[in-house]
Write a protein that holds these residues in place. Structure first.
Motif, PDB file in Angstrom:
ATOM      1  N   LEU A 102       6.606   5.992  -7.370  1.00 36.71           N
ATOM      2  CA  LEU A 102       7.650   5.893  -6.353  1.00 36.71           C
ATOM      3  C   LEU A 102       7.045   5.918  -4.956  1.00 36.71           C
ATOM      4  O   LEU A 102       7.445   5.161  -4.069  1.00 36.71           O
ATOM      5  N   SER A 103       6.047   6.786  -4.758  1.00 34.35           N
ATOM      6  CA  SER A 103       5.430   6.887  -3.437  1.00 34.35           C
ATOM      7  C   SER A 103       4.762   5.565  -3.071  1.00 34.35           C
ATOM      8  O   SER A 103       4.817   5.118  -1.926  1.00 34.35           O
ATOM      9  N   MET A 104       4.156   4.908  -4.066  1.00 36.57           N
ATOM     10  CA  MET A 104       3.548   3.600  -3.799  1.00 36.57           C
ATOM     11  C   MET A 104       4.596   2.592  -3.402  1.00 36.57           C
ATOM     12  O   MET A 104       4.402   1.796  -2.470  1.00 36.57           O
ATOM     13  N   ILE A 105       5.731   2.633  -4.129  1.00 40.08           N
ATOM     14  CA  ILE A 105       6.799   1.681  -3.817  1.00 40.08           C
ATOM     15  C   ILE A 105       7.298   1.900  -2.389  1.00 40.08           C
ATOM     16  O   ILE A 105       7.363   0.965  -1.581  1.00 40.08           O
ATOM     17  N   LEU A 106       7.636   3.156  -2.073  1.00 41.87           N
ATOM     18  CA  LEU A 106       8.193   3.450  -0.753  1.00 41.87           C
ATOM     19  C   LEU A 106       7.215   3.069   0.356  1.00 41.87           C
ATOM     20  O   LEU A 106       7.587   2.418   1.339  1.00 41.87           O
ATOM     21  N   LYS A 107       5.956   3.475   0.166  1.00 42.16           N
ATOM     22  CA  LYS A 107       4.948   3.212   1.198  1.00 42.16           C
ATOM     23  C   LYS A 107       4.809   1.720   1.448  1.00 42.16           C
ATOM     24  O   LYS A 107       4.749   1.260   2.590  1.00 42.16           O
ATOM     25  N   ASN A 108       4.738   0.947   0.357  1.00 40.91           N
ATOM     26  CA  ASN A 108       4.482  -0.470   0.530  1.00 40.91           C
ATOM     27  C   ASN A 108       5.708  -1.275   0.917  1.00 40.91           C
ATOM     28  O   ASN A 108       5.585  -2.328   1.535  1.00 40.91           O
TER      29      ASN A 108
ATOM     30  N   GLN C 282      -3.033  -6.773 -10.398  1.00 37.31           N
ATOM     31  CA  GLN C 282      -3.502  -6.406  -9.069  1.00 37.31           C
ATOM     32  C   GLN C 282      -4.148  -7.598  -8.379  1.00 37.31           C
ATOM     33  O   GLN C 282      -3.813  -7.929  -7.246  1.00 37.31           O
ATOM     34  N   GLU C 283      -5.062  -8.259  -9.086  1.00 41.28           N
ATOM     35  CA  GLU C 283      -5.825  -9.325  -8.437  1.00 41.28           C
ATOM     36  C   GLU C 283      -4.991 -10.562  -8.160  1.00 41.28           C
ATOM     37  O   GLU C 283      -5.093 -11.165  -7.101  1.00 41.28           O
ATOM     38  N   TYR C 284      -4.139 -10.930  -9.113  1.00 43.24           N
ATOM     39  CA  TYR C 284      -3.360 -12.154  -8.917  1.00 43.24           C
ATOM     40  C   TYR C 284      -2.259 -11.976  -7.881  1.00 43.24           C
ATOM     41  O   TYR C 284      -1.992 -12.867  -7.088  1.00 43.24           O
ATOM     42  N   THR C 285      -1.626 -10.794  -7.872  1.00 42.67           N
ATOM     43  CA  THR C 285      -0.598 -10.606  -6.852  1.00 42.67           C
ATOM     44  C   THR C 285      -1.229 -10.513  -5.480  1.00 42.67           C
ATOM     45  O   THR C 285      -0.643 -10.940  -4.490  1.00 42.67           O
ATOM     46  N   ARG C 286      -2.440  -9.962  -5.443  1.00 42.76           N
ATOM     47  CA  ARG C 286      -3.098  -9.891  -4.148  1.00 42.76           C
ATOM     48  C   ARG C 286      -3.383 -11.294  -3.626  1.00 42.76           C
ATOM     49  O   ARG C 286      -3.245 -11.584  -2.451  1.00 42.76           O
ATOM     50  N   TRP C 289       0.469 -13.017  -3.112  1.00 42.04           N
ATOM     51  CA  TRP C 289       1.331 -12.459  -2.080  1.00 42.04           C
ATOM     52  C   TRP C 289       0.640 -11.446  -1.189  1.00 42.04           C
ATOM     53  O   TRP C 289       1.197 -11.028  -0.200  1.00 42.04           O
ATOM     54  N   GLY C 290      -0.547 -11.000  -1.610  1.00 42.58           N
ATOM     55  CA  GLY C 290      -1.216  -9.899  -0.914  1.00 42.58           C
ATOM     56  C   GLY C 290      -1.369 -10.154   0.558  1.00 42.58           C
ATOM     57  O   GLY C 290      -0.646  -9.628   1.373  1.00 42.58           O
ATOM     58  N   GLY C 291      -2.339 -10.982   0.848  1.00 42.60           N
ATOM     59  CA  GLY C 291      -2.619 -11.193   2.258  1.00 42.60           C
ATOM     60  C   GLY C 291      -2.938  -9.863   2.905  1.00 42.60           C
ATOM     61  O   GLY C 291      -3.245  -8.890   2.233  1.00 42.60           O
ATOM     62  N   LEU C 298       1.149  -3.847  -4.624  1.00 41.07           N
ATOM     63  CA  LEU C 298       1.255  -2.415  -4.866  1.00 41.07           C
ATOM     64  C   LEU C 298       2.682  -1.993  -5.192  1.00 41.07           C
ATOM     65  O   LEU C 298       2.901  -1.037  -5.929  1.00 41.07           O
ATOM     66  N   ILE C 299       3.659  -2.730  -4.648  1.00 36.60           N
ATOM     67  CA  ILE C 299       5.050  -2.418  -4.979  1.00 36.60           C
ATOM     68  C   ILE C 299       5.268  -2.659  -6.476  1.00 36.60           C
ATOM     69  O   ILE C 299       5.865  -1.844  -7.186  1.00 36.60           O
ATOM     70  N   LEU C 300       4.749  -3.789  -6.932  1.00 36.54           N
ATOM     71  CA  LEU C 300       4.876  -4.093  -8.364  1.00 36.54           C
ATOM     72  C   LEU C 300       4.155  -3.049  -9.212  1.00 36.54           C
ATOM     73  O   LEU C 300       4.659  -2.595 -10.239  1.00 36.54           O
ATOM     74  N   PHE C 301       2.959  -2.695  -8.767  1.00 37.70           N
ATOM     75  CA  PHE C 301       2.165  -1.670  -9.425  1.00 37.70           C
ATOM     76  C   PHE C 301       2.986  -0.381  -9.551  1.00 37.70           C
ATOM     77  O   PHE C 301       3.110   0.209 -10.620  1.00 37.70           O
ATOM     78  N   GLY C 302       3.591  -0.001  -8.404  1.00 35.71           N
ATOM     79  CA  GLY C 302       4.403   1.217  -8.400  1.00 35.71           C
ATOM     80  C   GLY C 302       5.550   1.140  -9.395  1.00 35.71           C
ATOM     81  O   GLY C 302       5.785   2.068 -10.172  1.00 35.71           O
ATOM     82  N   PHE C 303       6.248  -0.009  -9.408  1.00 35.63           N
ATOM     83  CA  PHE C 303       7.352  -0.190 -10.346  1.00 35.63           C
ATOM     84  C   PHE C 303       6.889  -0.063 -11.780  1.00 35.63           C
ATOM     85  O   PHE C 303       7.546   0.542 -12.624  1.00 35.63           O
ATOM     86  N   LEU C 304       5.740  -0.680 -12.045  1.00 36.20           N
ATOM     87  CA  LEU C 304       5.206  -0.642 -13.405  1.00 36.20           C
ATOM     88  C   LEU C 304       4.951   0.797 -13.844  1.00 36.20           C
ATOM     89  O   LEU C 304       5.285   1.195 -14.965  1.00 36.20           O
TER      90      LEU C 304
END
Lengths: 286, 252, 341
Positions: A102-108, C282-286, C289-291, C298-304
């Motif tokens: 969640l912290s990653m989501i919020l931060k990003n 991580q690598e493909y989204t970077r 969309w990363g830039g 990282l948002i996707l990472f967090g959701f996962l």
């Protein structure tokens, strides 16, 4: 000698804000044994709410803290209902890692929407003003924030210790099943507690833009310090978290001034390790 | 020299004296029963012997060696193994793996440890449950698993803490048979038990604790007539009644 | 009955050897041979799988969840980098020194920490990472915050450095991967592995069966740190640059933990599965969309992470086992379906 007192004052003022953040975390940890990794990010959210209200609608942080607090209360409750509730039946690590996610989501999301730029409110009622106590400088925004933070901590403590609701919360914290057998709706209590924890940190975040710049990473350090404060104070002890937070504020100030700024946090973290070696459950933990 | 010598063990928790100067011996190859009302301090005594608690006073001598205040794993290495009142299996692991943990104590090689584990599996009648998850077993089977695991460590002295509690009468009979078989293998037993029909027939000696104090130590058939034991379990009224009966028989 | 177990192991062993064989042959596929990005992703998968498997020893099998492993990773990275950058040597001695140092540091700092329970332990490991990070930032011998930049050296296995192609790095990563996974395989099938699991399940019970839990935890920590340091050394040789925020930081520590948990902590294939999902993501989204600073990966990472923790904290291996159990139960409860199959 004046420098000594000045550093002390700076340390205490910082510590008071840490105390508010830590109290929210301590509440959540004490009642449901969950370490909310996203706590620092809740602070960030609170700060952004207050910032945008100030920037877009010229509402001063002295008023917008209400909105921040309420917003973060809702975020806290939602976090519990959507995420934490489902993690409680699993291993203890699950909730912690979920809050990390969640912290990653919020931060990003903040990074994505608001860019990494530091933002500061330029025209606040308190901003830039100070009170002089002899030769000592008491910056007004930090002073008001600090006093406010202490008041909120005491209110929370009072609620926990003296009201029926607080007793229900304590009961749930000590023995969830026994509490349920007494007719306490523990699920509801958990949601409320998470919300209260969020509200604490939201209020802190609401006032901070008078003195601190907002950016997506602003919560990380506060969060980490809050963990240290809560653990040092001890599981389930709000007074412990308060004392530890004040202590950390002082140590940070003294360490930064008398040793070197880069060592500020080394001393703080080192102190945690020292405390916990002698008292593995923190200063007042049960 | 007895296998286990308990010498003057006292254990205090704050102001509560859980064990007060308890002394007795366990001879090699024998079965000694430890009985007494709830709260007498039996499990605390076990904990002191196996090193979970540090005794406040006294000594424990095992095979001539002073084992007082040794940590639990060292005590187990020396050959003193115990089971727990509230059964502690390693829930996520299979029955076989649980026993392997015990077998690995004496045998580092996986194959040889596996043979020991198989042996104990069979000896404790657990053959049909070998690959089942330990947490899924009934309480009776869990207790047998704990016994099998303890057996796999190659113990000299097996300390069983209420291993019959919660078992059906058939299971109790099976456990008693099992203990008798193990005694034949040369294992010494110190057994805490409440179920009298299980412990009285097989014990060579009974030690009785009450309120932290040893109140009697004798053969089973003598113990059941001991006034202090009856008083401890049933209260003064019944021990008085027994005394009155004795007097009547004397005069009559 | 022991024979049945041996046969099970053999079946898994065959899958394992086939898998390694495939990995050895992958670079021969034309699509891979020509595309350095795919090679990069594959290398990272192997590296992260290795790192996480190293963490798995203490964090997964032994259940002591430490967020401090980037310290050991970093020491290994600095070991290799210092040898090459500061002393102009081949990296190998530095790698060894780094790994041994990491092991010793791990044992020394974890000994007092093992007294702590639950969240106190986790927070102590955060504190340790932050302390080491700051210390390395101001330590002149390692060039502090500036970090170490690799000079140009002769290509080849002696220097473990290649510039034109990543294929050799791939095989280097594969060797590291096989080493670490083989170590863990050996542990898992023998006494030490059983003891790790027993300590994780119920420390008091483990002690009563004769297990010296403190010794087990320290050994696990030492081995885990040694292997993590090897991964750090590889990382340094691959990235050509080492600095405290890169290698000794909380986010690197969290990566160790998350990859393992995502795949399934305490399982053999967990770290690999976790890396196979997370690294391409991580690598493909970077790339897509990363830039700079968009953070969507990282948002996707967090959701996962949230999704997995809520749905199945035992990770992908947990989901697989769920599925297998479901099929087994169906067979048992519905004999008609058995007849059909």
């Amino acid at each position: 000698m004046t420098t000594f007192f000045q550093v002390t004052i700076d340390g205490l003022l910082t510590g008071m804000v840490y105390a508010l953040v830590a109290s929210g975390l301590s509440l959540i940890w004490g009642v449901m044994d969950v370490l909310n990794f996203a706590h620092g990010e809740f602070l960030m959210v609170g700060m952004y709410v207050s910032y945008w209200l100030g920037f877009l609608m010229n509402i001063d942080p002295l008023i917008s803290w209400i909105a921040s607090g309420a917003f973060c209360f809702i975020i806290g409750v939602l976090t519990y209902k959507l995420i934490i509730q489902h993690c409680l039946s699993g291993p203890p690590l699950a909730a912690l890692l979920a809050t990390f996610g969640l912290s990653m989501i919020l931060k990003n999301v903040a990074l994505n929407r608001f860019s990494p730029n530091f933002r500061i409110l330029t025209h606040t009622i308190l901003g830039g003003k100070k009170i002089m106590l002899g030769e000592l400088i008491l910056p007004l925004p930090q002073l008001v924030t600090g006093i406010f933070a202490l008041i909120v901590v005491f209110i929370i403590y009072y609620i926990i210790k003296r009201t029926r609701l607080g007793w229900a919360i304590q009961a749930t914290a000590m023995d969830k099943e026994a509490a349920e057998l007494m007719g306490i709706r523990t699920n509801w209590i958990f949601g409320l507690v998470f919300g209260l924890g969020g509200a604490c940190v939201g209020i802190a975040g609401g006032l901070l833009p008078s003195s601190l710049a907002v950016h997506p990473e602003v919560g990380s350090l506060f969060g980490l310090i809050a963990f240290i404060a809560v653990a040092m104070g001890g599981f389930g002890s709000i007074p412990g978290a308060l004392l530890a937070a004040l202590f950390i504020g002082l140590i940070e100030a003294f360490g930064g001034f008398y040793i070197a700024p880069v060592f500020k946090y080394v001393v703080v973290f080192g102190l945690y390790l020292v405390v916990v070696m002698f008292r593995p459950k923190g200063l007042f933990g049960w | 020299m007895a296998l286990l010598e308990v010498k003057g063990i006292s254990k205090k928790f704050g102001s509560l004296l859980a064990n007060d100067n308890v002394s007795f011996d366990v001879e090699e190859g024998r079965i000694v029963g430890l009985i007494g009302p709830n709260g007498a301090g039996k499990t605390t005594l076990f904990d002191c012997i196996t090193g979970i608690y540090k005794a406040s006073k006294g000594k424990i001598i095992f095979s001539g060696k002073n084992i007082t205040n040794l940590p639990p794993y060292k005590v187990t290495h020396l050959g003193v193994v115990r089971t727990f009142q509230i059964v502690h299996t390693l829930k996520e692991m299979s029955v076989f793996d649980n026993i392997m943990i015990g077998a690995y104590l004496r045998e580092g090689n996986s194959e040889k440890a596996g043979k020991i584990a198989d042996d104990c599996l069979k000896a404790c009648f657990l053959l049909g449950f070998k690959d089942k998850r330990a947490g899924d077993l009934t309480i009776g089977l869990k207790k047998r698993l704990e016994l099998a695991r303890a057996l796999a460590t190659g113990p000299k002295l097996l300390m069983l803490d209420e291993c019959m509690a919660g078992l059906t009468s058939t299971e109790v009979k099976e456990s008693v048979e099992l203990i008798k078989n193990l005694k034949k293998r040369g294992i010494t037993f110190l057994i805490v038990e409440h179920i009298m029909e299980a412990i009285m027939p097989i014990a060579d000696k009974i030690v009785v604790l009450d309120g932290g104090i040893k109140i009697a130590e004798n053969k089973p058939d003598v113990i059941i007539r001991d006034e202090r034991v009856i008083e401890a379990y049933f209260g003064k009224k019944y021990s008085k009644r027994l005394q009155a009966k004795k007097e009547a028989n004397k005069h009559g | 009955m022991v024979i049945v177990k041996k046969r099970n192991f053999k079946k898994q062993d065959i899958y394992w050897y086939i898998f390694i064989g495939i990995l050895i042959l992958i670079p021969l596929i034309p699509k891979v041979a020509g595309n350095t990005f795919i090679q990069h992703v594959l290398i990272l998968i192997l590296l992260y799988a290795s790192m996480s498997q190293a963490w798995n020893i203490i964090g997964g099998y032994c259940g002591q969840v430490s967020f401090g492993h980037s310290v050991f990773f970093g020491i290994g990275a600095y070991g290799a980098a210092m040898a090459v950058v500061k002393y102009g040597m081949v990296p190998w001695l530095g790698v060894l020194v780094g790994a041994v140092t990491a092991s010793i540091v791990a044992i020394l700092i974890s000994y007092p920490c093992f007294k702590l329970k639950g969240h106190y332990f986790a927070i102590a490991t955060f504190a340790i990472v932050e302390i080491f990070n700051r210390l390395f930032m101001v330590w002149d011998w390692v060039e502090g915050a500036l970090g170490l930049d690799y000079p140009l050296v002769e290509e080849g296995w002696k220097n473990f450095m290649w510039y034109e192609t990543k294929i050799h790095y791939y095989y280097g990563a594969l060797i590291l991967f096989v080493i670490i996974f083989s170590v863990v395989r050996y542990i898992e099938q023998n006494r030490f592995g059983f003891y790790l699991k027993a300590v994780r399940e119920d420390q008091e019970t483990a002690e009563s069966t004769g297990i010296n839990s403190t010794l087990v935890k320290l050994m696990a920590m030492g081995i885990s740190a040694f292997l993590a340091a090897l991964c750090g050394a590889f990382f340094a040789q691959y990235s050509l640059r080492v600095a405290p925020p890169m290698v000794i930081c909380l986010s690197m520590s969290m990566t160790f933990v998350l990859v393992t948990i995502l795949g399934g902590a305490g399982t053999f294939f967990g770290p690999l599965l976790g890396a196979m999902i997370l690294i391409p993501l991580q690598e493909y989204t970077r790339v897509l969309w990363g830039g700079l600073g968009s953070g969507i990966d990282l948002i996707l990472f967090g959701f996962l992470i949230v999704l997995i923790m809520v749905r199945q904290p035992k990770g992908i291996m947990g989901l697989i086992n769920e599925f297998l159990n479901y099929k087994k139960n169906r067979k048992q409860n519905f004999p008609e379906s058995q007849v059909k199959e």
